[in-house]
Scaffold this active site. Sequence first.
Site, mmCIF file in Angstrom:
data_model
loop_
_atom_site.group_PDB
_atom_site.id
_atom_site.type_symbol
_atom_site.label_atom_id
_atom_site.label_comp_id
_atom_site.label_asym_id
_atom_site.label_seq_id
_atom_site.Cartn_x
_atom_site.Cartn_y
_atom_site.Cartn_z
ATOM 1 N N GLU A 245 -10.254 2.642 8.824
ATOM 2 C CA GLU A 245 -9.096 3.585 9.014
ATOM 3 C C GLU A 245 -9.296 4.547 10.185
ATOM 4 O O GLU A 245 -8.473 4.277 11.550
ATOM 5 C CB GLU A 245 -8.433 4.183 8.243
ATOM 6 N N HIS B 163 -11.578 3.894 -3.757
ATOM 7 C CA HIS B 163 -11.153 4.593 -2.164
ATOM 8 C C HIS B 163 -11.969 4.329 -0.804
ATOM 9 O O HIS B 163 -10.431 4.031 0.238
ATOM 10 C CB HIS B 163 -11.514 5.794 -2.605
ATOM 11 N N HIS C 55 1.071 5.238 -1.623
ATOM 12 C CA HIS C 55 0.544 6.733 -2.020
ATOM 13 C C HIS C 55 1.621 7.875 -2.120
ATOM 14 O O HIS C 55 2.618 8.342 -1.454
ATOM 15 C CB HIS C 55 -0.649 7.814 -1.041
ATOM 16 N N HIS D 150 -5.465 -1.167 5.880
ATOM 17 C CA HIS D 150 -5.738 -0.712 7.522
ATOM 18 C C HIS D 150 -6.674 -1.667 8.070
ATOM 19 O O HIS D 150 -6.766 -2.462 9.295
ATOM 20 C CB HIS D 150 -6.065 1.003 7.362
ATOM 21 N N ASP E 237 1.851 3.073 2.969
ATOM 22 C CA ASP E 237 1.459 4.075 2.927
ATOM 23 C C ASP E 237 1.781 5.710 2.333
ATOM 24 O O ASP E 237 1.671 5.500 1.496
ATOM 25 C CB ASP E 237 0.159 4.097 4.095
ATOM 26 N N HIS F 170 0.582 -1.238 0.447
ATOM 27 C CA HIS F 170 -0.202 0.068 0.027
ATOM 28 C C HIS F 170 0.954 1.035 -0.173
ATOM 29 O O HIS F 170 1.654 1.754 0.939
ATOM 30 C CB HIS F 170 -0.386 -0.149 1.589
#
Length: 426
Positions: free
Chosen positions: A228, A200, A58, A262, A313, A56
Amino acid sequence: MRFWCEHAWLDLSGVRSGVLVDVADGRITAVTPDSPCPPDARRLTGLVLPGFANAHSHAFHRALRGRTHADGGTFWTWRTGMYALAGKLDPDSYRKLATAVYAEMALAGVTCVGEFHYVHHAPGGVPYADPNAMAEALRQAAHDAGIRVTLLDTCYLAGGIDQPLAPGQLRFSDGSVDAWASRVSALRSDSTLLAGAAIHSVRAVPRPALREVVSAWPAGPLHVHLSEQPAENEACFAAYGLSPTELLASVGALSARTTAVHATHLSTEDIMLLGSTRTGACFCPTTEADLADGIGPARELADAGSVLSLGSDQHAVIDPLLEARALEHGERLRTGQRGRFAPSELFSALTAHASLGWPSDFADLVAISLDTPRTAGCLPEQVMMVATAADVHTVIAGGKVIVEDGHHRVGDVGRLLAEATEELWR
């Protein structure tokens, strides 16, 4: 091509010595333990593990590092700043940043990353001439860094449950599931990039559209941010009378190809739903700590049947070894018990390439020094409990050496990160 490993962690059975690895066309063709080092083999000292899977990411969040950690606030105030950063990106600046981020991952032993990608269009939501220009920037970045990427192209339709998109979120959205699916279908998979999909969150995709996404993406990796924050659970209960997990189950989104990211605030019923459907769970311990998300029920999920993976993340830290250790330490803090996860289980979470859709025979190897101030004197079987990314000295991805003596082939990764980050903050 042949690599000889002083010590190697082959599988769940643990560490063997004198392991010869034969490679052809970037794939492992034979593994022979207790072998002398042939003259034609490259020696890998220390402990060798398979390449790590960062499930994961971003990538653009890396530009927030060192700018958001000491200002108090909440996850939701942090998100406002993150959206502001997203508004500064274009294909060129994203390629530069992501190349440096993926190279930083490679230095830490990552050979495959799941990029949860939702910055699709220009500010205001206007498509680029190539509607997948931002995705192509990520493909090029992964290629230049020498790693593989599963592009988890994200459906993002709402600003919250029953809320319109905010101006800063318009570039994340295709406007409908059909438009999203049409754009994603144009992405081609190759030796660097595997096209995947993501929801998302239940905040950003309304209930009718959730089912449409599942129908539009019937095979291949499907990831979703799940529970999360407690506020997400509360909003979902208020709107649907269901937890986010129950809502996803009701539309057929839970399965062995799905990974819940998460999975922090879950009920017993949620845990059983995820486990019984073999839905994976990706924990991102350093991000969950930095954003004060909480500590999720990792042991309970694994016992229920969920396959665990790890991610960095928002990249407050890029260190898979630290993430693995934090998974165990979170369990110790949560329960007051040691040894919640055996080293072999942490090994599995570190190398969970299946959650990203890639086969397991790629010649991906990570060599960790056993003579550093952190690792000297430790048993190879417990190296994951002491080593950090700084102890990685060689990384091989698809049979190619991309990190040697702690240096990445692209050059000075710190300089590249500084230049890409400073460009965005000007």
